[in-house]
Each structure stands twice: as C-alpha cells, then as structure tokens.
Design a protein around this motif. Structure first.
Motif, PDB file in Angstrom:
ATOM      1  N   VAL A  38       0.863  -1.178   0.000  1.00 10.71           N
ATOM      2  CA  VAL A  38       0.000   0.000   0.000  1.00 10.71           C
ATOM      3  C   VAL A  38       0.906   1.236   0.000  1.00 10.71           C
ATOM      4  CG1 VAL A  38      -1.817   1.232   1.251  1.00 10.71           C
ATOM      5  CG2 VAL A  38      -1.766  -1.268   1.265  1.00 10.71           C
ATOM      6  N   SER A  39       0.713   2.153  -0.980  1.00 11.26           N
ATOM      7  CA  SER A  39       1.591   3.326  -1.089  1.00 11.26           C
ATOM      8  C   SER A  39       1.134   4.475  -0.193  1.00 11.26           C
ATOM      9  CB  SER A  39       1.689   3.798  -2.546  1.00 11.26           C
ATOM     10  OG  SER A  39       0.402   4.104  -3.037  1.00 11.26           O
ATOM     11  N   VAL A  40      -0.166   4.635  -0.003  1.00 13.04           N
ATOM     12  CA  VAL A  40      -0.722   5.660   0.893  1.00 13.04           C
ATOM     13  C   VAL A  40      -1.852   5.012   1.687  1.00 13.04           C
ATOM     14  CG1 VAL A  40      -0.169   7.641  -0.594  1.00 13.04           C
ATOM     15  CG2 VAL A  40      -2.350   6.466  -0.860  1.00 13.04           C
ATOM     16  N   ALA A  41      -2.239   5.608   2.800  1.00 15.38           N
ATOM     17  CA  ALA A  41      -3.365   5.068   3.564  1.00 15.38           C
ATOM     18  C   ALA A  41      -4.573   4.982   2.643  1.00 15.38           C
ATOM     19  CB  ALA A  41      -3.652   5.943   4.775  1.00 15.38           C
ATOM     20  N   ALA A  42      -5.192   3.779   2.578  1.00 14.48           N
ATOM     21  CA  ALA A  42      -6.253   3.589   1.589  1.00 14.48           C
ATOM     22  C   ALA A  42      -7.341   2.661   2.112  1.00 14.48           C
ATOM     23  CB  ALA A  42      -5.655   3.023   0.312  1.00 14.48           C
ATOM     24  N   ASN A  43      -8.517   2.771   1.477  1.00 17.49           N
ATOM     25  CA  ASN A  43      -9.677   1.952   1.840  1.00 17.49           C
ATOM     26  C   ASN A  43      -9.598   0.562   1.204  1.00 17.49           C
ATOM     27  OD1 ASN A  43     -10.843   4.156   3.176  1.00 17.49           O
ATOM     28  ND2 ASN A  43     -11.901   4.841   1.336  1.00 17.49           N
ATOM     29  N   VAL A  44     -10.105  -0.402   1.923  1.00 14.11           N
ATOM     30  CA  VAL A  44     -10.330  -1.744   1.384  1.00 14.11           C
ATOM     31  C   VAL A  44     -11.843  -1.880   1.301  1.00 14.11           C
ATOM     32  CG1 VAL A  44     -10.002  -4.219   1.727  1.00 14.11           C
ATOM     33  CG2 VAL A  44      -8.240  -2.630   2.492  1.00 14.11           C
ATOM     34  N   ARG A  45     -12.361  -2.215   0.122  1.00 17.24           N
ATOM     35  CA  ARG A  45     -13.807  -2.220  -0.099  1.00 17.24           C
ATOM     36  C   ARG A  45     -14.330  -3.629  -0.372  1.00 17.24           C
ATOM     37  NH1 ARG A  45     -15.924   2.847  -0.938  1.00 17.24           N
ATOM     38  NH2 ARG A  45     -14.382   4.524  -1.038  1.00 17.24           N
ATOM     39  N   GLN A  46     -15.660  -3.768  -0.306  1.00 15.63           N
ATOM     40  CA  GLN A  46     -16.309  -5.057  -0.545  1.00 15.63           C
ATOM     41  C   GLN A  46     -16.302  -5.446  -2.014  1.00 15.63           C
ATOM     42  OE1 GLN A  46     -20.248  -4.832   1.186  1.00 15.63           O
ATOM     43  NE2 GLN A  46     -19.571  -6.009   2.967  1.00 15.63           N
ATOM     44  N   THR A  68     -12.222  -1.763   5.689  1.00 12.95           N
ATOM     45  CA  THR A  68     -11.210  -1.266   6.612  1.00 12.95           C
ATOM     46  C   THR A  68     -10.330  -0.273   5.868  1.00 12.95           C
ATOM     47  OG1 THR A  68      -9.512  -1.916   8.229  1.00 12.95           O
ATOM     48  CG2 THR A  68      -9.523  -3.115   6.158  1.00 12.95           C
ATOM     49  N   VAL A  69      -9.469   0.380   6.612  1.00 19.46           N
ATOM     50  CA  VAL A  69      -8.500   1.310   6.033  1.00 19.46           C
ATOM     51  C   VAL A  69      -7.118   0.797   6.401  1.00 19.46           C
ATOM     52  CG1 VAL A  69      -7.637   3.681   6.015  1.00 19.46           C
ATOM     53  CG2 VAL A  69     -10.081   3.243   6.257  1.00 19.46           C
ATOM     54  N   LEU A  70      -6.248   0.677   5.377  1.00 15.49           N
ATOM     55  CA  LEU A  70      -4.887   0.187   5.612  1.00 15.49           C
ATOM     56  C   LEU A  70      -3.910   1.356   5.598  1.00 15.49           C
ATOM     57  CD1 LEU A  70      -4.673  -3.046   3.428  1.00 15.49           C
ATOM     58  CD2 LEU A  70      -5.087  -2.856   5.871  1.00 15.49           C
ATOM     59  N   PRO A  71      -2.950   1.360   6.524  1.00 16.57           N
ATOM     60  CA  PRO A  71      -1.944   2.422   6.511  1.00 16.57           C
ATOM     61  C   PRO A  71      -0.932   2.189   5.394  1.00 16.57           C
ATOM     62  CG  PRO A  71      -1.555   0.923   8.339  1.00 16.57           C
ATOM     63  CD  PRO A  71      -2.828   0.487   7.687  1.00 16.57           C
ATOM     64  N   ALA A  72      -0.162   3.215   5.087  1.00 19.88           N
ATOM     65  CA  ALA A  72       0.872   3.118   4.050  1.00 19.88           C
ATOM     66  C   ALA A  72       1.896   2.057   4.458  1.00 19.88           C
ATOM     67  CB  ALA A  72       1.542   4.471   3.865  1.00 19.88           C
ATOM     68  N   ASN A  73       2.536   1.435   3.470  1.00 18.82           N
ATOM     69  CA  ASN A  73       3.572   0.411   3.622  1.00 18.82           C
ATOM     70  C   ASN A  73       3.055  -0.918   4.176  1.00 18.82           C
ATOM     71  OD1 ASN A  73       5.650   2.025   2.574  1.00 18.82           O
ATOM     72  ND2 ASN A  73       5.890   3.036   4.558  1.00 18.82           N
ATOM     73  N   THR A  74       1.744  -1.135   4.146  1.00 15.69           N
ATOM     74  CA  THR A  74       1.183  -2.426   4.557  1.00 15.69           C
ATOM     75  C   THR A  74       1.288  -3.379   3.375  1.00 15.69           C
ATOM     76  OG1 THR A  74      -0.381  -1.320   6.016  1.00 15.69           O
ATOM     77  CG2 THR A  74      -0.870  -3.610   5.441  1.00 15.69           C
ATOM     78  N   GLU A  75       1.775  -4.596   3.636  1.00 11.56           N
ATOM     79  CA  GLU A  75       1.903  -5.588   2.576  1.00 11.56           C
ATOM     80  C   GLU A  75       0.601  -6.371   2.461  1.00 11.56           C
ATOM     81  OE1 GLU A  75       4.610  -9.246   2.583  1.00 11.56           O
ATOM     82  OE2 GLU A  75       5.797  -7.711   1.543  1.00 11.56           O
ATOM     83  N   VAL A  76       0.147  -6.602   1.215  1.00 10.72           N
ATOM     84  CA  VAL A  76      -1.069  -7.371   0.961  1.00 10.72           C
ATOM     85  C   VAL A  76      -0.755  -8.455  -0.064  1.00 10.72           C
ATOM     86  CG1 VAL A  76      -2.680  -5.507   1.512  1.00 10.72           C
ATOM     87  CG2 VAL A  76      -1.818  -5.739  -0.822  1.00 10.72           C
ATOM     88  N   ILE A  77      -1.585  -9.488  -0.071  1.00 10.02           N
ATOM     89  CA  ILE A  77      -1.433 -10.572  -1.047  1.00 10.02           C
ATOM     90  C   ILE A  77      -2.451 -10.333  -2.147  1.00 10.02           C
ATOM     91  CG2 ILE A  77      -1.633 -13.053  -1.411  1.00 10.02           C
ATOM     92  CD1 ILE A  77      -0.757 -13.399   1.521  1.00 10.02           C
ATOM     93  N   LEU A  78      -2.003 -10.344  -3.379  1.00  6.33           N
ATOM     94  CA  LEU A  78      -2.862 -10.086  -4.532  1.00  6.33           C
ATOM     95  C   LEU A  78      -3.477 -11.407  -5.010  1.00  6.33           C
ATOM     96  CD1 LEU A  78      -0.342  -7.756  -6.380  1.00  6.33           C
ATOM     97  CD2 LEU A  78      -2.207  -7.071  -4.872  1.00  6.33           C
ATOM     98  N   GLU A  79      -4.803 -11.515  -4.891  1.00  3.90           N
ATOM     99  CA  GLU A  79      -5.492 -12.755  -5.270  1.00  3.90           C
ATOM    100  C   GLU A  79      -6.153 -12.659  -6.637  1.00  3.90           C
ATOM    101  OE1 GLU A  79      -8.146 -13.368  -1.927  1.00  3.90           O
ATOM    102  OE2 GLU A  79      -6.691 -14.694  -1.000  1.00  3.90           O
ATOM    103  N   GLY A  80      -6.432 -11.461  -7.109  1.00  5.28           N
ATOM    104  CA  GLY A  80      -7.087 -11.304  -8.401  1.00  5.28           C
ATOM    105  C   GLY A  80      -7.132  -9.838  -8.800  1.00  5.28           C
TER     106      GLY A  80
END
Length: 148
Positions: free
Chosen positions: A80-88, A98-110
């Motif tokens: 995540v490059s900047v604090a951002a929303n995670v949507r349904q 939820t909202v993720l802070p910057a530099n949070t690592e996520v797994i890309l599923e699709g």
C-alpha cells in the motif's frame, strides 16, 4: 499292715499324680497365646493372574498412490503506497471494510479493471484500487483476472 496301707496309699497318690501330669502334657496348647513383639497379619488369599490370550484380527492394507506434492507458489504481493480503503467490491460505490496504513503488505489474489482483490494479514479479503498499490509489473502480469 499299717505299713502296707501306707505303701498302698502313697502308691495311689503317685499314680494319681502321674495321671494328672499325663493329662497336662498339652498344657501349653490350653493356655492363651502370649503376645508377639511383632504384629502378625492374617494371610490373604493368593490370586493367580489370568494371562489373556492374544486376539487375532484381520488387517487390511490399502495401497494408495503417494500424494503428489503440489509446488508451493509464492503469493503475489503488493504494498500500500498511501493510507487507503479496502472495499467489498471493485469500485468506490462499495462499502469500506477497513482502512490500511501506508507500507502495509497485501497478497494479490485477483484483478479486475484497475482494482485488485487483496487478502489482508488477518485473512480478510477486499478490493483496493491499483492507484493506491505498488505492484511490480512482472507480478501484476501474473495476477489472475476475476469476476466479483
């Protein structure tokens, strides 16, 4: 005669004593037992253990093919490059999970039209815009296209 009576009387007396003494030969058995300095316990009945006989059962051996090892695929990751929303869903019209802070690592599923389906560290999944994620182009090419 007196002397004879005396001998006869003394003989009878001796004979009576002998009869009395012979009756007292088992005198020790007639006396109560004397206490022992050591306690005595009554003997318990012995028990002979019964050895169980082995039980024979049928054994069925099923030979199955060995499972093939599936290669472990390293999950496709983004940051995540900047604090951002995670949507349904993939769009701003969907509810924010939820909202993720910057530099949070996520797994890309699709992916679907500039949106990524991501899995968070707690196992929760949601959609994030590609504009708020840093994804290596080689990894972006590997992310499968999905329909929500």
């Amino acid at each position: 005669m007196r002397q004879r009576i005396f001998y006869l009387t003394s003989s009878c007396l001796w004979l009576g004593c002998l009869v009395l003494l012979s009756a007292c030969v088992d005198l020790a058995a007639a006396l109560p037992p004397t206490p022992s300095p050591f306690p005595t316990f009554p003997r318990l009945p012995t028990v002979t253990p019964i050895t169980p006989e082995p039980v024979r059962t049928s054994v069925i051996i099923v030979l199955a093919p060995s499972p093939t090892k599936t290669p472990t695929i390293n999950p496709l990751r983004g940051r995540v490059s900047v604090a951002a929303n995670v949507r349904q869903g993939p769009g701003t019209s969907f509810r924010v999970i939820t909202v993720l802070p910057a530099n949070t690592e996520v797994i890309l599923e699709g992916q679907r039209s500039n949106w990524y389906l991501v899995r968070l560290g707690d196992g929760q999944s949601g959609w994030m815009s590609a504009t708020v994620l840093e994804v290596d182009p080689a990894i972006a090419a590997q992310v499968p296209v999905v329909t929500p």
